[in-house]
Design an enzyme around this catalytic site. Sequence first.
Site, PDB file in Angstrom:
ATOM      1  N   GLY A  94       0.852  -1.180   0.000  1.00 36.68           N
ATOM      2  CA  GLY A  94       0.000   0.000   0.000  1.00 36.68           C
ATOM      3  C   GLY A  94       0.887   1.228   0.000  1.00 36.68           C
ATOM      4  CG  LEU A  95       4.011   1.011  -2.061  1.00 36.26           C
ATOM      5  CD1 LEU A  95       4.973   0.655  -3.184  1.00 36.26           C
ATOM      6  CD2 LEU A  95       4.737   1.076  -0.724  1.00 36.26           C
ATOM      7  CG  MET A 104      -0.046   8.339   5.582  1.00 37.71           C
ATOM      8  SD  MET A 104       0.983   9.267   6.739  1.00 37.71           S
ATOM      9  CE  MET A 104       0.990   8.168   8.151  1.00 37.71           C
ATOM     10  N   GLY A 105       2.189   5.121   3.190  1.00 28.27           N
ATOM     11  CA  GLY A 105       2.928   3.882   3.007  1.00 28.27           C
ATOM     12  C   GLY A 105       4.285   4.118   2.369  1.00 28.27           C
ATOM     13  NE  ARG A 132      -5.813  -4.071  -4.599  1.00 26.25           N
ATOM     14  CZ  ARG A 132      -6.079  -5.328  -4.255  1.00 26.25           C
ATOM     15  NH1 ARG A 132      -6.232  -6.255  -5.188  1.00 26.25           N
ATOM     16  NH2 ARG A 132      -6.183  -5.656  -2.981  1.00 26.25           N
ATOM     17  CB  SER A 133      -1.061   0.317  -9.164  1.00 25.93           C
ATOM     18  OG  SER A 133      -0.360   0.906 -10.239  1.00 25.93           O
ATOM     19  CD  GLN A 153     -10.855   3.397   1.648  1.00 28.06           C
ATOM     20  OE1 GLN A 153     -10.568   3.069   0.510  1.00 28.06           O
ATOM     21  NE2 GLN A 153     -11.958   4.061   1.936  1.00 28.06           N
ATOM     22  CB  SER A 156       0.053  10.406  15.377  1.00 25.29           C
ATOM     23  OG  SER A 156      -0.359  11.766  15.312  1.00 25.29           O
ATOM     24  N   GLY A 157       1.315  11.852  12.803  1.00 26.64           N
ATOM     25  CA  GLY A 157       2.300  12.823  12.321  1.00 26.64           C
ATOM     26  C   GLY A 157       2.119  13.167  10.863  1.00 26.64           C
ATOM     27  CE  LYS A 213      -2.966   8.427  14.552  1.00 23.28           C
ATOM     28  NZ  LYS A 213      -4.113   8.811  13.742  1.00 23.28           N
ATOM     29  CG  HIS A 236      -3.203  11.396  18.830  1.00 22.38           C
ATOM     30  ND1 HIS A 236      -3.573  11.832  17.564  1.00 22.38           N
ATOM     31  CD2 HIS A 236      -2.055  12.052  19.111  1.00 22.38           C
ATOM     32  CE1 HIS A 236      -2.683  12.695  17.126  1.00 22.38           C
ATOM     33  NE2 HIS A 236      -1.750  12.850  18.046  1.00 22.38           N
ATOM     34  CG  ASN A 237      -6.614  10.803  15.251  1.00 22.63           C
ATOM     35  OD1 ASN A 237      -5.463  10.846  15.671  1.00 22.63           O
ATOM     36  ND2 ASN A 237      -6.889  10.379  14.035  1.00 22.63           N
TER      37      ASN A 237
END
Length: 479
Positions: free
Chosen positions: A11-12, A15-16, A35-36, A77, A130-131, A184, A187-188
């Site tokens: 999952g790029l 974030m990934g 996946r792609s 996701q 987080s960040g 987390k 946190h949010n």
Amino acid sequence: MSASASIGVTGLGVMGRNLARNFARHGYTVAVHNRSAGRTRALVQEFGHEGEFVAAETAAEFVAALERPRRLMLMVQAGEATDAVIEEFAPLLEPGDMIIDGGNAHFADTRRREAALREQGIHFVGVGVSGGEEGALHGPSVMPGGSVESYAVLGPMFEAISAKVDGEPCATHIGADGAGHFVKMVHNGIEYADMQLIAEAYDLLRQVGGYGPAEIADIFREWNQGRLGSYLIEITAEVLGHTDAVTGGPFVDVVVDRAGQKGTGRWTVQTALDLAAPVTAISQATFARAASGQTALRAAYRGLPGGTTPVLSRTEAARFASQVENALYASKVIAYDQGWSMIQDAAKEYGWDIDLAAVARIWRGGCIIRASFLDRIRAAYAQDPALVSLLTEKDFAQEITDAQVPWREIVAMAARRGIPVPAFSAALSYYDTLRAERLPAALLQGQRDFFGAHTYGRVDKPGMFHTHWADADRPETDA
């Protein structure tokens, strides 16, 4: 394909991709998969010079590239997509291998997945990260849950890529199964409250104080040097000081006043209701975002009578700004206290052993709510791990005492002038509710007994009782 990668990231997206680069920059060989396949090749082509990457186009190639025990990190996701990826990869793994979910998953889903994969001998680790995209690349706050055994393997890696404060990594094992994703989520939720409180402070300074956005930016820069010092105060000054390139006016004035949300604030409120945890400042901040998007309702209410908002003189405005600072700080302490209390409630409910001082420690860097006073929160819980509330710690209690008058004056003034301050008001009401010697809940329970025979306790003797309301002269009975 030889098994040479210490960890794999599938999952790029932003974030990934950035987490994979962060691992590579810290000397780990990283298998990458998407996946792609084009996105996988693009990452290696653009960032291959940063470290060792192994590009895999199929699930089988990806798993084959990983050293045992395999460490496979999902950055996809949340929801059905995560379940689909787990179903694809789990049959290819062996007992002792690890699937790490670094997305914003709901903690209940993480608990379900952890239990199911545990039966197959696979460690499932839900990790709060987080960040944002910058944190993912340069050092996030990392909140892993899962088994102690999995953290023994993954902990050094997470600690290496995390943010550092005073030489300490902003990563720690939070607790079993879904504890990492729960923390987390909270946190949010605190983040929602913090942002709303800051927005209300801005609104008061502008509408009542008469300050322009650039002037308010300077006020926030000054506040950032003191007890309110935090990432959110810092970026607020940047946003308010920014000039729109098209109009030449303040950037904040060209932004539509409708705030979005991705769902973690709602999850916090929904879960708080299940736990009976009164996170009122967090909930009002979440509802304020929802209200901002109610276009039809806002149009219907627009023009209805409200208070007047005369602008203060410059001398009065300076004093007013000091009052707002006090109200903002006191409300912020309450919001954070609500978050820690909710974590305590969840730990009891789900059997988690969560080090509350460690939570404060890892939130000091990398994450969105990083703030100077988190070190004081860490110290308070380190001294007393069973601390019921921050307000039982003498320094926080004294600050709240000192803020009493300006805090109340700000909320009262906002009400008189028709300026919405839902988070300020909720924080103050929460404080007054919990400090009260006696609450009107006694009347509520009397009403419940009247219409539903729900019984009530008495202050003068133990047990539960019921009054026969149809014949009130009859004596009450034990329930």
